[in-house]
Motif scaffolding. Structure first.
Motif, mmCIF file in Angstrom:
data_model
loop_
_atom_site.group_PDB
_atom_site.id
_atom_site.type_symbol
_atom_site.label_atom_id
_atom_site.label_comp_id
_atom_site.label_asym_id
_atom_site.label_seq_id
_atom_site.Cartn_x
_atom_site.Cartn_y
_atom_site.Cartn_z
ATOM 1 N N LEU A 36 -50.416 -53.703 47.117
ATOM 2 C CA LEU A 36 -48.991 -53.908 46.913
ATOM 3 C C LEU A 36 -48.619 -53.673 45.452
ATOM 4 C CD1 LEU A 36 -46.590 -54.654 48.695
ATOM 5 C CD2 LEU A 36 -46.952 -57.039 48.076
ATOM 6 N N TRP A 37 -49.537 -54.003 44.548
ATOM 7 C CA TRP A 37 -49.287 -53.785 43.119
ATOM 8 C C TRP A 37 -49.147 -52.300 42.797
ATOM 9 C CZ3 TRP A 37 -47.711 -57.599 40.213
ATOM 10 C CH2 TRP A 37 -48.056 -58.902 40.560
ATOM 11 N N LEU A 38 -50.023 -51.482 43.356
ATOM 12 C CA LEU A 38 -49.943 -50.039 43.101
ATOM 13 C C LEU A 38 -48.684 -49.449 43.739
ATOM 14 C CD1 LEU A 38 -53.665 -48.854 43.509
ATOM 15 C CD2 LEU A 38 -52.389 -49.375 41.402
ATOM 16 N N ALA A 39 -48.357 -49.913 44.932
ATOM 17 C CA ALA A 39 -47.127 -49.451 45.587
ATOM 18 C C ALA A 39 -45.906 -49.864 44.758
ATOM 19 C CB ALA A 39 -47.032 -50.010 47.004
ATOM 20 N N GLY A 40 -45.945 -51.059 44.206
ATOM 21 C CA GLY A 40 -44.861 -51.528 43.346
ATOM 22 C C GLY A 40 -44.759 -50.710 42.064
ATOM 23 N N ALA A 41 -45.907 -50.355 41.489
ATOM 24 C CA ALA A 41 -45.914 -49.526 40.275
ATOM 25 C C ALA A 41 -45.321 -48.150 40.563
ATOM 26 C CB ALA A 41 -47.336 -49.401 39.734
ATOM 27 N N LEU A 42 -45.616 -47.621 41.723
ATOM 28 C CA LEU A 42 -45.070 -46.321 42.120
ATOM 29 C C LEU A 42 -43.540 -46.411 42.246
ATOM 30 C CD1 LEU A 42 -46.036 -43.476 42.975
ATOM 31 C CD2 LEU A 42 -46.061 -44.316 45.321
ATOM 32 N N PHE A 43 -43.067 -47.456 42.903
ATOM 33 C CA PHE A 43 -41.628 -47.675 43.052
ATOM 34 C C PHE A 43 -40.961 -47.868 41.690
ATOM 35 C CE2 PHE A 43 -38.086 -50.741 43.708
ATOM 36 C CZ PHE A 43 -37.218 -49.886 44.375
ATOM 37 N N TYR A 44 -41.597 -48.652 40.823
ATOM 38 C CA TYR A 44 -41.051 -48.857 39.476
ATOM 39 C C TYR A 44 -40.920 -47.529 38.733
ATOM 40 C CZ TYR A 44 -40.749 -49.518 34.530
ATOM 41 O OH TYR A 44 -40.351 -49.397 33.230
ATOM 42 N N GLY A 45 -41.947 -46.707 38.794
ATOM 43 C CA GLY A 45 -41.937 -45.434 38.075
ATOM 44 C C GLY A 45 -40.789 -44.532 38.514
ATOM 45 N N PHE A 46 -40.607 -44.399 39.821
ATOM 46 C CA PHE A 46 -39.495 -43.586 40.317
ATOM 47 C C PHE A 46 -38.157 -44.190 39.907
ATOM 48 C CE2 PHE A 46 -42.512 -41.665 43.405
ATOM 49 C CZ PHE A 46 -42.203 -40.329 43.176
ATOM 50 N N SER A 47 -38.034 -45.505 40.019
ATOM 51 C CA SER A 47 -36.780 -46.172 39.647
ATOM 52 C C SER A 47 -36.466 -45.971 38.170
ATOM 53 C CB SER A 47 -36.862 -47.672 39.960
ATOM 54 O OG SER A 47 -37.052 -47.879 41.334
ATOM 55 N N ALA A 48 -37.466 -46.134 37.327
ATOM 56 C CA ALA A 48 -37.270 -45.948 35.883
ATOM 57 C C ALA A 48 -36.827 -44.519 35.577
ATOM 58 C CB ALA A 48 -38.559 -46.276 35.129
ATOM 59 N N ARG A 49 -37.458 -43.540 36.225
ATOM 60 C CA ARG A 49 -37.109 -42.145 35.953
ATOM 61 C C ARG A 49 -35.720 -41.794 36.471
ATOM 62 N NH1 ARG A 49 -42.489 -41.965 37.054
ATOM 63 N NH2 ARG A 49 -42.251 -41.252 39.211
ATOM 64 N N ARG A 84 -33.532 -35.162 38.916
ATOM 65 C CA ARG A 84 -33.122 -36.551 39.106
ATOM 66 C C ARG A 84 -32.944 -36.852 40.592
ATOM 67 N NH1 ARG A 84 -28.048 -39.777 36.352
ATOM 68 N NH2 ARG A 84 -29.001 -41.821 36.585
ATOM 69 N N PHE A 85 -32.357 -35.926 41.325
ATOM 70 C CA PHE A 85 -32.207 -36.095 42.769
ATOM 71 C C PHE A 85 -33.580 -36.244 43.425
ATOM 72 C CE2 PHE A 85 -32.037 -34.314 47.058
ATOM 73 C CZ PHE A 85 -31.130 -35.185 47.641
ATOM 74 N N ALA A 86 -34.533 -35.429 42.992
ATOM 75 C CA ALA A 86 -35.892 -35.519 43.535
ATOM 76 C C ALA A 86 -36.503 -36.892 43.238
ATOM 77 C CB ALA A 86 -36.764 -34.405 42.952
ATOM 78 N N GLN A 87 -36.222 -37.436 42.051
ATOM 79 C CA GLN A 87 -36.715 -38.774 41.715
ATOM 80 C C GLN A 87 -36.062 -39.825 42.617
ATOM 81 O OE1 GLN A 87 -39.268 -39.444 39.503
ATOM 82 N NE2 GLN A 87 -39.382 -37.209 39.432
ATOM 83 N N LEU A 88 -34.789 -39.620 42.952
ATOM 84 C CA LEU A 88 -34.099 -40.542 43.862
ATOM 85 C C LEU A 88 -34.754 -40.526 45.242
ATOM 86 C CD1 LEU A 88 -31.797 -42.498 44.538
ATOM 87 C CD2 LEU A 88 -30.376 -40.501 45.031
ATOM 88 N N VAL A 89 -35.126 -39.355 45.707
ATOM 89 C CA VAL A 89 -35.855 -39.268 46.978
ATOM 90 C C VAL A 89 -37.177 -40.030 46.855
ATOM 91 C CG1 VAL A 89 -36.981 -37.698 48.609
ATOM 92 C CG2 VAL A 89 -34.750 -37.100 47.635
ATOM 93 N N GLY A 90 -37.826 -39.913 45.708
ATOM 94 C CA GLY A 90 -39.059 -40.663 45.459
ATOM 95 C C GLY A 90 -38.832 -42.166 45.487
ATOM 96 N N VAL A 91 -37.698 -42.622 44.956
ATOM 97 C CA VAL A 91 -37.343 -44.048 45.015
ATOM 98 C C VAL A 91 -37.263 -44.490 46.470
ATOM 99 C CG1 VAL A 91 -35.478 -45.722 44.633
ATOM 100 C CG2 VAL A 91 -36.138 -44.179 42.801
ATOM 101 N N ILE A 92 -36.616 -43.687 47.282
ATOM 102 C CA ILE A 92 -36.438 -44.040 48.694
ATOM 103 C C ILE A 92 -37.792 -44.110 49.407
ATOM 104 C CG2 ILE A 92 -35.486 -43.234 50.891
ATOM 105 C CD1 ILE A 92 -33.134 -42.042 49.137
ATOM 106 N N PHE A 93 -38.625 -43.101 49.191
ATOM 107 C CA PHE A 93 -39.931 -43.099 49.856
ATOM 108 C C PHE A 93 -40.839 -44.211 49.337
ATOM 109 C CE2 PHE A 93 -38.693 -39.195 51.748
ATOM 110 C CZ PHE A 93 -39.562 -38.977 52.797
ATOM 111 N N SER A 94 -40.917 -44.376 48.020
ATOM 112 C CA SER A 94 -41.812 -45.403 47.472
ATOM 113 C C SER A 94 -41.293 -46.809 47.783
ATOM 114 C CB SER A 94 -42.015 -45.205 45.971
ATOM 115 O OG SER A 94 -40.796 -45.323 45.260
ATOM 116 N N GLY A 95 -39.978 -46.993 47.781
ATOM 117 C CA GLY A 95 -39.411 -48.297 48.146
ATOM 118 C C GLY A 95 -39.654 -48.633 49.610
ATOM 119 N N THR A 96 -39.508 -47.623 50.452
ATOM 120 C CA THR A 96 -39.795 -47.818 51.878
ATOM 121 C C THR A 96 -41.267 -48.150 52.086
ATOM 122 O OG1 THR A 96 -38.009 -46.303 52.512
ATOM 123 C CG2 THR A 96 -39.751 -46.700 54.152
ATOM 124 N N ALA A 97 -42.134 -47.421 51.399
ATOM 125 C CA ALA A 97 -43.577 -47.677 51.517
ATOM 126 C C ALA A 97 -43.913 -49.089 51.050
ATOM 127 C CB ALA A 97 -44.358 -46.645 50.707
#
Length: 161
Positions: A36-49, A84-97
């Protein structure tokens, strides 16, 4: 004061591809360990970007100030809004994951991150940004105003009418 939405108008393609490679590595580690920590780090990274560009993203900092100069990749300027749009898609996927793993849906978590790995790999290895590709169609269909991407037009990203 920190300003939300301070994403650059242009980005270095090589840095973006390097970040995508780091996303692949972190995503695979999260899939394997089900952390969960790694998944959270992934979500954080996309959100920050998506919110601030590279300013608060460890992967972006590492790519821009470490890996790209170390490998002598140089600079290739591309439009920022599609990235930036691609990063937003990453937010959606990483947040869902993240949510799926939090609620114990491990197979669904792995499937969602597997899709993210596929598209991040395409960006990293081949330079194909699926989010950027979709962004072009969204402009063409009028879902994103053309003025949002004036830099895209200047950098020959504009969709032909």
């Amino acid at each position: 004061m920190i300003r939300i939405g301070n994403f650059p108008d242009t980005v270095n393609e090589y840095a973006a591809r390097t970040v995508a490679g780091l996303v692949v590595i972190l995503s695979l580690a999260a899939i394997i360990t089900q952390s969960l920590w790694l998944a959270g780090a992934l979500f954080y990274g996309f959100s920050a970007r998506v919110l601030y560009g590279p300013k608060f993203s460890p992967f972006a900092k590492l790519a821009i100030h470490g890996i790209v100069p170390l490998l002598g990749l140089g600079s290739k300027t591309v439009a920022g809004p599609p990235k930036r749009f691609a990063q937003l898609v990453g937010v959606i996927f990483s947040g869902t994951a993240f949510a799926l793993l939090y609620f114990g849906q491990v197979s669904a978590f792995q499937a969602v991150l597997g899709i993210l790995v596929l598209f991040a790999s395409l960006e990293s290895i081949l330079g194909f940004c699926a989010g950027c590709f979709v962004f072009g169609f969204l402009i063409q269909w009028g879902w994103i105003p053309e003025e949002v991407c004036e830099k895209c037009n200047n950098l020959q990203f504009a969709v032909k009418k």
